[in-house]
Design an enzyme around this catalytic site. Structure first.
Site, PDB file in Angstrom:
ATOM      1  N   THR A   1      17.003  43.271  32.895  1.00 46.60           N
ATOM      2  CA  THR A   1      18.201  42.547  33.307  1.00 46.60           C
ATOM      3  C   THR A   1      19.136  42.375  32.122  1.00 46.60           C
ATOM      4  O   THR A   1      18.715  41.917  31.067  1.00 46.60           O
ATOM      5  CB  THR A   1      17.804  41.149  33.845  1.00 46.60           C
TER       6      THR A   1
ATOM      7  N   GLU B   1      14.282  39.977  43.055  1.00 44.72           N
ATOM      8  CA  GLU B   1      14.076  39.347  41.757  1.00 44.72           C
ATOM      9  C   GLU B   1      13.374  38.003  41.914  1.00 44.72           C
ATOM     10  O   GLU B   1      12.590  37.597  41.053  1.00 44.72           O
ATOM     11  CB  GLU B   1      15.395  39.174  41.011  1.00 44.72           C
TER      12      GLU B   1
ATOM     13  N   CYS C   1      23.042  37.115  39.424  1.00 41.79           N
ATOM     14  CA  CYS C   1      22.286  36.882  38.191  1.00 41.79           C
ATOM     15  C   CYS C   1      23.255  37.022  37.023  1.00 41.79           C
ATOM     16  O   CYS C   1      23.930  38.028  36.898  1.00 41.79           O
ATOM     17  CB  CYS C   1      21.156  37.908  38.084  1.00 41.79           C
TER      18      CYS C   1
ATOM     19  N   TYR D   1      14.385  29.894  37.078  1.00 49.08           N
ATOM     20  CA  TYR D   1      14.618  30.248  38.480  1.00 49.08           C
ATOM     21  C   TYR D   1      14.820  29.008  39.355  1.00 49.08           C
ATOM     22  O   TYR D   1      15.370  29.111  40.450  1.00 49.08           O
ATOM     23  CB  TYR D   1      13.441  31.088  39.011  1.00 49.08           C
TER      24      TYR D   1
ATOM     25  N   CYS E   1      18.937  28.929  38.550  1.00 52.05           N
ATOM     26  CA  CYS E   1      19.859  30.018  38.934  1.00 52.05           C
ATOM     27  C   CYS E   1      19.774  30.345  40.411  1.00 52.05           C
ATOM     28  O   CYS E   1      20.797  30.502  41.075  1.00 52.05           O
ATOM     29  CB  CYS E   1      19.607  31.257  38.081  1.00 52.05           C
TER      30      CYS E   1
ATOM     31  N   CYS F   1      20.118  34.377  30.413  1.00 54.40           N
ATOM     32  CA  CYS F   1      19.000  33.442  30.252  1.00 54.40           C
ATOM     33  C   CYS F   1      17.785  34.062  29.566  1.00 54.40           C
ATOM     34  O   CYS F   1      17.019  33.358  28.904  1.00 54.40           O
ATOM     35  CB  CYS F   1      18.552  32.899  31.594  1.00 54.40           C
TER      36      CYS F   1
ATOM     37  N   GLU G   1      20.127  46.045  36.306  1.00 50.83           N
ATOM     38  CA  GLU G   1      18.855  46.271  35.611  1.00 50.83           C
ATOM     39  C   GLU G   1      18.796  47.723  35.156  1.00 50.83           C
ATOM     40  O   GLU G   1      19.431  48.591  35.755  1.00 50.83           O
ATOM     41  CB  GLU G   1      17.651  45.990  36.529  1.00 50.83           C
TER      42      GLU G   1
ATOM     43  N   HIS H   1      11.075  31.161  31.733  1.00 51.90           N
ATOM     44  CA  HIS H   1      11.866  31.914  32.711  1.00 51.90           C
ATOM     45  C   HIS H   1      11.534  31.473  34.140  1.00 51.90           C
ATOM     46  O   HIS H   1      12.370  31.572  35.027  1.00 51.90           O
ATOM     47  CB  HIS H   1      11.692  33.421  32.513  1.00 51.90           C
TER      48      HIS H   1
HETATM   49 FE1  SF4 Z   1      19.167  36.129  36.056  1.00 51.52          FE
HETATM   50 FE2  SF4 Z   1      18.173  33.809  36.875  1.00 51.52          FE
HETATM   51 FE3  SF4 Z   1      16.845  35.290  35.072  1.00 51.52          FE
HETATM   52 FE4  SF4 Z   1      19.131  34.016  34.455  1.00 51.52          FE
HETATM   53  S1  SF4 Z   1      17.179  33.072  35.032  1.00 51.52           S
HETATM   54  S2  SF4 Z   1      18.564  36.091  33.892  1.00 51.52           S
HETATM   55  S3  SF4 Z   1      20.293  34.244  36.330  1.00 51.52           S
HETATM   56  S4  SF4 Z   1      17.255  35.805  37.201  1.00 51.52           S
HETATM   57 FE    FE Z   2      15.310  37.424  36.127  1.00 55.28          FE
END
Ligand code: SF4
Ligand code: FE
Length: 483
Positions: free
Chosen positions: A191, A447, A100, A296, A299, A104, A257, A292
């Site tokens: 995070t 996560e 991660c 996902y 990422c 983001c 985290e 968000h």
């Molecule tokens: Fe982490 Fe993915 Fe969230 Fe970005 S989108 S902060 S890489 S979990």
């Molecule tokens: Fe996340």
């Protein structure tokens, strides 16, 4: 100021005076801590790639207000093309870090705040949009990393924020002053908080009129007086202290985290984006969560690419790559991973402008995206473990491998195909272990389940957005039903 280099980013975090605790002790500086440094290296990649001409189009954007080139992580999406590039950028970063990369949440908070503060000002004549835009320009100009803090501890899930036995279970306003507000509470599972310069705080759920002290949003520097962070433990975290890069599996990158406590923190008026407007809490939450959940689909796909590659390499080293069931498992992993990517791209392509002019994803498709993310990485991990074999969790340490007496035996008996070194075989298995059970499993597995909202949160949104009434009408029309 121009875009920061990765090195400048690291040094800028070193200068902050954050109050961080881990294993009961204060961490003087996360930059030099072996457990925390990999998470900074992941964020650093968002700066390093932005400097490379071949990634300029995906990693950066031109601000329509200032005409300057900025990092895409501080950008406001102005088109479906921007939304798609965001997902592609996240896949790229997942591929480069297998972790991660944390930046983001700030980007998603930016875009949710942009449209929500605009609509609040239209209704109430407030100045939140102006406040937010000034903050945004400051972050763009200085190329800052911003954390987005949403998840309150929540206490008794059956009670509203104001009805909790402990009033601090949701972050709230404890004092209103002429120059600002004082807030108290905490945000859990944050995070990237220790890798960021600033934090945007948002409410965590829809709220009623009795919760108006809890309907609060603002931004402050992470080293503001009264803020402190308690680092969350990760599986195998202390391996990073042992000095064996090989045993860690992914020694360079990681995520982190923390529980973040806001112990009577002062927020000046010009940093406030919501202050009591309870009816807009739900909109801000829904939009942030939607962005968000789109994220996902980028990422986790990038990290999945690394895991699929690792499983294929393990199969090569085991001499099993030609077996038809191995080939089929790799196909299945690819199919699942690309399905997630389809969702990320689809909710972006179906995006639309908000009243403020920025673009938001299709919320139904973004929630479907994240719902799939709560499942598919688990299956991808299961297949990776299947292909890797049990040695992934029974292999001796690097210390044994390097030992004068034991080393030759470990080397001899743990070899797979003759032309690949035992060291390389152990390295790829440690990477799979890291992604499926070790520190990176936080980011790739749990996560995937709970980040950006637990599965049920998406199902609620899917039921709200699914338009069942329209579908019933379609069926009745085809069936020639008149009522
Ligand atoms: Fe982490 Fe993915 Fe969230 Fe970005 S989108 S902060 S890489 S979990
Ligand atoms: Fe996340």
């Amino acid at each position: 100021m121009a875009l920061m280099t990765g090195e400048e980013y690291i040094e800028s975090i070193r200068k902050l005076n954050m109050e961080i605790y881990m294993f009961g002790k204060r961490v003087e500086n996360p930059v030099d801590d072996p457990i925390l440094r990999p998470s900074l290296n992941s964020v650093r990649m968002t700066y390093d790639l932005a400097q490379m001409p071949e990634y300029e189009d995906i990693m950066t954007a031109v601000s329509p207000e200032t005409g300057k080139r900025i990092n895409r992580f501080t950008h406001i999406h102005r088109s479906t093309e921007d939304l798609i590039k965001k997902v592609k950028m996240q896949r790229l970063l997942g591929q480069q870090t297998a972790a991660c990369f944390q930046r983001c949440v700030g980007m998603d908070a930016f875009n949710a705040e942009y449209s929500t503060t605009y609509e609040m000002d239209q209704k109430y004549g407030t100045h939140y949009f102006e406040n937010f835009k000034n903050f945004m320009f400051y972050c763009q100009e200085n190329d800052l990393t911003v954390d987005g803090a949403m998840t309150d501890p929540k206490g008794d899930r059956g009670l509203a924020p104001h009805a909790q036995a402990d009033p601090d279970m949701y972050l709230h306003i404890v004092e209103r002053r002429p120059d600002g507000i004082v807030v108290r509470g905490a945000k859990a599972h944050q995070t990237g908080i220790i890798n960021s310069h600033e934090v945007i705080v948002m409410p965590t759920c829809s709220m009623g009129p009795d919760d108006s002290d809890y309907a609060v949003s603002f931004a402050v520097p992470v080293d503001t007086k009264g803020i402190f962070m308690v680092i969350g433990r990760q599986s195998c975290d202390t391996r990073k202290r042992e000095g064996s890069e090989m045993d860690v599996g992914n020694a360079e990158f990681g995520g982190v985290e923390a529980l973040v406590v806001f112990d009577n923190v002062f927020v000046p008026n010009d940093r406030i984006f919501m202050c009591g407007e309870a009816e807009y809490a739900g909109m801000l939450v829904e939009r942030f969560a939607g962005y968000h959940r789109q994220s996902y689909g980028g990422c986790k796909v990038g990290v999945g690419d690394v895991l699929i590659g690792a499983a294929a390499v393990a199969a090569d080293y085991n001499g099993a790559a030609r077996a038809s069931h191995i080939k089929d498992k790799l196909i299945e992993m690819t199919h699942l991973n690309e399905t997630l990517y389809c969702c990320g791209i689809a909710c972006s392509a179906e995006g639309h402008p908000t009243e403020s002019g920025n673009y938001i994803i299709d919320l139904l498709l973004a929630n479907v995206c994240k719902q799939n993310v709560t499942r598919f990485p688990y299956e991808i991990v299961r297949l990776a473990e299947d292909i890797a074999g049990g040695l992934m969790v029974t292999a001796p340490s690097e210390a044994d491998f390097r030992d004068g007496k034991l080393g030759p035996y470990v080397d001899k008996y743990l070899r797979g195909v003759a032309d690949v070194s035992t060291e390389n075989r152990l390295r790829i298995l440690r990477l799979i272990e890291n992604l499926s059970l070790g520190t990176a499993a936080v980011g790739y597995r749990t996560e995937s389940m709970h980040g950006a909202g637990s599965p049920q949160a998406q199902r609620i949104m899917i039921s709200r957005q699914g338009n069942l009434a329209m579908k019933k009408k379609l069926a009745k029309k085809i069936a020639h039903i008149t009522e």
